[in-house]
Design a protein around this motif. Structure first.
Motif, short mmCIF file in Angstrom:
data_model
loop_
_atom_site.label_atom_id
_atom_site.label_comp_id
_atom_site.label_asym_id
_atom_site.label_seq_id
_atom_site.Cartn_x
_atom_site.Cartn_y
_atom_site.Cartn_z
N TYR A 184 -57.88 -44.38 -22.64
CA TYR A 184 -57.41 -43.63 -21.28
C TYR A 184 -57.36 -42.20 -21.46
O TYR A 184 -57.59 -41.52 -22.47
CB TYR A 184 -55.97 -44.21 -21.10
N SER A 185 -57.27 -41.47 -20.15
CA SER A 185 -57.31 -40.04 -20.30
C SER A 185 -55.75 -39.67 -20.56
O SER A 185 -54.95 -39.89 -20.17
CB SER A 185 -57.89 -39.46 -18.93
N GLN A 186 -55.96 -38.18 -20.94
CA GLN A 186 -54.67 -37.43 -21.38
C GLN A 186 -53.90 -37.45 -19.84
O GLN A 186 -52.84 -37.38 -19.68
CB GLN A 186 -54.66 -36.34 -22.11
N ALA A 187 -54.99 -37.01 -18.76
CA ALA A 187 -54.65 -36.79 -17.61
C ALA A 187 -55.63 -36.87 -16.48
O ALA A 187 -56.86 -36.79 -16.99
CB ALA A 187 -53.85 -35.43 -17.43
N VAL A 188 -55.32 -37.15 -15.35
CA VAL A 188 -56.32 -37.24 -14.28
C VAL A 188 -55.93 -36.46 -13.28
O VAL A 188 -54.64 -36.50 -12.83
CB VAL A 188 -56.54 -38.66 -13.69
N LYS A 189 -56.70 -35.52 -12.95
CA LYS A 189 -56.65 -34.52 -11.87
C LYS A 189 -57.24 -35.06 -10.59
O LYS A 189 -58.42 -35.18 -10.47
CB LYS A 189 -57.00 -33.24 -12.16
N TYR A 190 -56.60 -35.07 -9.33
CA TYR A 190 -57.17 -35.71 -8.16
C TYR A 190 -56.71 -34.35 -6.98
O TYR A 190 -55.22 -34.67 -6.82
CB TYR A 190 -56.78 -37.00 -7.86
N GLY A 191 -57.62 -33.83 -6.64
CA GLY A 191 -56.99 -32.73 -5.47
C GLY A 191 -55.99 -31.92 -6.25
O GLY A 191 -56.39 -31.24 -7.10
N ASP A 192 -54.94 -32.00 -5.49
CA ASP A 192 -53.87 -30.83 -5.95
C ASP A 192 -52.90 -31.32 -6.89
O ASP A 192 -51.85 -30.85 -6.99
CB ASP A 192 -53.16 -30.16 -4.57
N THR A 193 -53.10 -32.87 -7.33
CA THR A 193 -52.02 -33.32 -8.07
C THR A 193 -52.76 -33.88 -9.55
O THR A 193 -53.83 -34.13 -9.77
CB THR A 193 -51.57 -34.80 -7.26
N VAL A 194 -51.79 -33.83 -10.52
CA VAL A 194 -52.00 -34.13 -11.71
C VAL A 194 -51.22 -35.38 -12.39
O VAL A 194 -50.24 -35.28 -12.01
CB VAL A 194 -51.92 -32.92 -12.83
N TYR A 195 -52.12 -36.22 -12.64
CA TYR A 195 -51.13 -37.42 -13.32
C TYR A 195 -51.44 -37.83 -14.60
O TYR A 195 -52.33 -37.96 -15.13
CB TYR A 195 -51.85 -38.92 -12.56
N LEU A 196 -50.18 -37.43 -15.28
CA LEU A 196 -50.42 -37.41 -16.92
C LEU A 196 -49.85 -38.88 -17.36
O LEU A 196 -49.11 -39.63 -17.07
CB LEU A 196 -49.41 -36.51 -17.69
N SER A 197 -50.84 -39.34 -18.31
CA SER A 197 -50.71 -40.64 -18.88
C SER A 197 -49.35 -40.42 -19.65
O SER A 197 -48.95 -39.69 -20.02
CB SER A 197 -51.93 -41.10 -19.87
N GLY A 198 -48.71 -41.82 -20.06
CA GLY A 198 -47.58 -41.75 -20.97
C GLY A 198 -47.84 -40.91 -22.22
O GLY A 198 -48.91 -41.16 -22.85
N THR A 199 -47.05 -40.00 -22.53
CA THR A 199 -47.18 -39.00 -23.77
C THR A 199 -45.95 -39.45 -24.63
O THR A 199 -45.04 -39.59 -24.42
CB THR A 199 -47.06 -37.65 -23.06
N LEU A 200 -46.40 -39.59 -25.98
CA LEU A 200 -45.54 -40.05 -27.18
C LEU A 200 -45.52 -38.53 -27.96
O LEU A 200 -46.33 -37.78 -27.77
CB LEU A 200 -46.45 -41.19 -27.98
N GLY A 201 -44.68 -38.63 -29.04
CA GLY A 201 -44.42 -37.29 -29.63
C GLY A 201 -45.21 -37.46 -30.95
O GLY A 201 -44.95 -37.71 -31.88
#
Length: 159
Positions: free
Chosen positions: A50-67
């Motif tokens: 998966y991607s760390q994040a996907v940017k679509y238009g003016d919105t950024v969707y971050l995948s679940g992030t671990l420590g």
């Protein structure tokens, strides 16, 4: 005596013109051109496909992030250090996406133990200022790499 007339209506079938079909295909293509994938080496790497994040238009969707540290290993010390590192990783991905913590609209926090909720709240205050974004927090059966916390974010792109 009353006689009614029944009229039979023939359905009219309309097919789109070739121009309409091309216009629709262009609209789909144009929308997809606003889609980009974001990653940064400053945040822990993705654990799966998966991607760390996907940017679509003016919105950024971050995948679940671990420590995770930069080598992909969980930081030691339990939930507190993992939460802090996950939020630091989110900061790096947001910056790579031209966004920031002040633009976060919604977070979802997944915990291995819901009793770590107060720890989340204390560390949250180091990264967020009022008004806080919307948030959901859940206890889950298991997280990747036996992590204690995973955080997912939706944010607006800074302009």
């Amino acid at each position: 005596m009353f006689v009614s007339r029944l009229t039979v209506r023939t359905p009219i079938i309309c097919t789109p013109s070739p121009l309409t079909v091309l216009r629709k295909r262009f609209e789909v293509f144009a929308a997809m051109s606003h889609l980009s994938h974001v990653s940064t080496n400053l945040a822990g790497p993705a654990v799966g496909v998966y991607s760390q994040a996907v940017k679509y238009g003016d919105t950024v969707y971050l995948s679940g992030t671990l420590g995770l540290d930069s080598t992909g290993k969980l930081v030691e010390g339990g939930a507190g250090p993992e939460i802090k590192k996950a939020l630091e990783n989110i900061k790096h991905v947001l910056e790579a996406s031209q966004s920031s913590f002040s633009s976060i609209v919604k977070t979802t926090v997944l915990l291995a133990d819901i009793k770590d909720g107060p720890t989340v709240n204390e560390i949250y205050k180091q990264f967020f200022v009022p008004p806080y974004p919307a948030r959901a927090m859940f206890q889950v059966a298991k997280l990747p790499l036996d992590a204690k916390v995973e955080i997912e974010v939706i944010a607006a792109v800074n302009k």
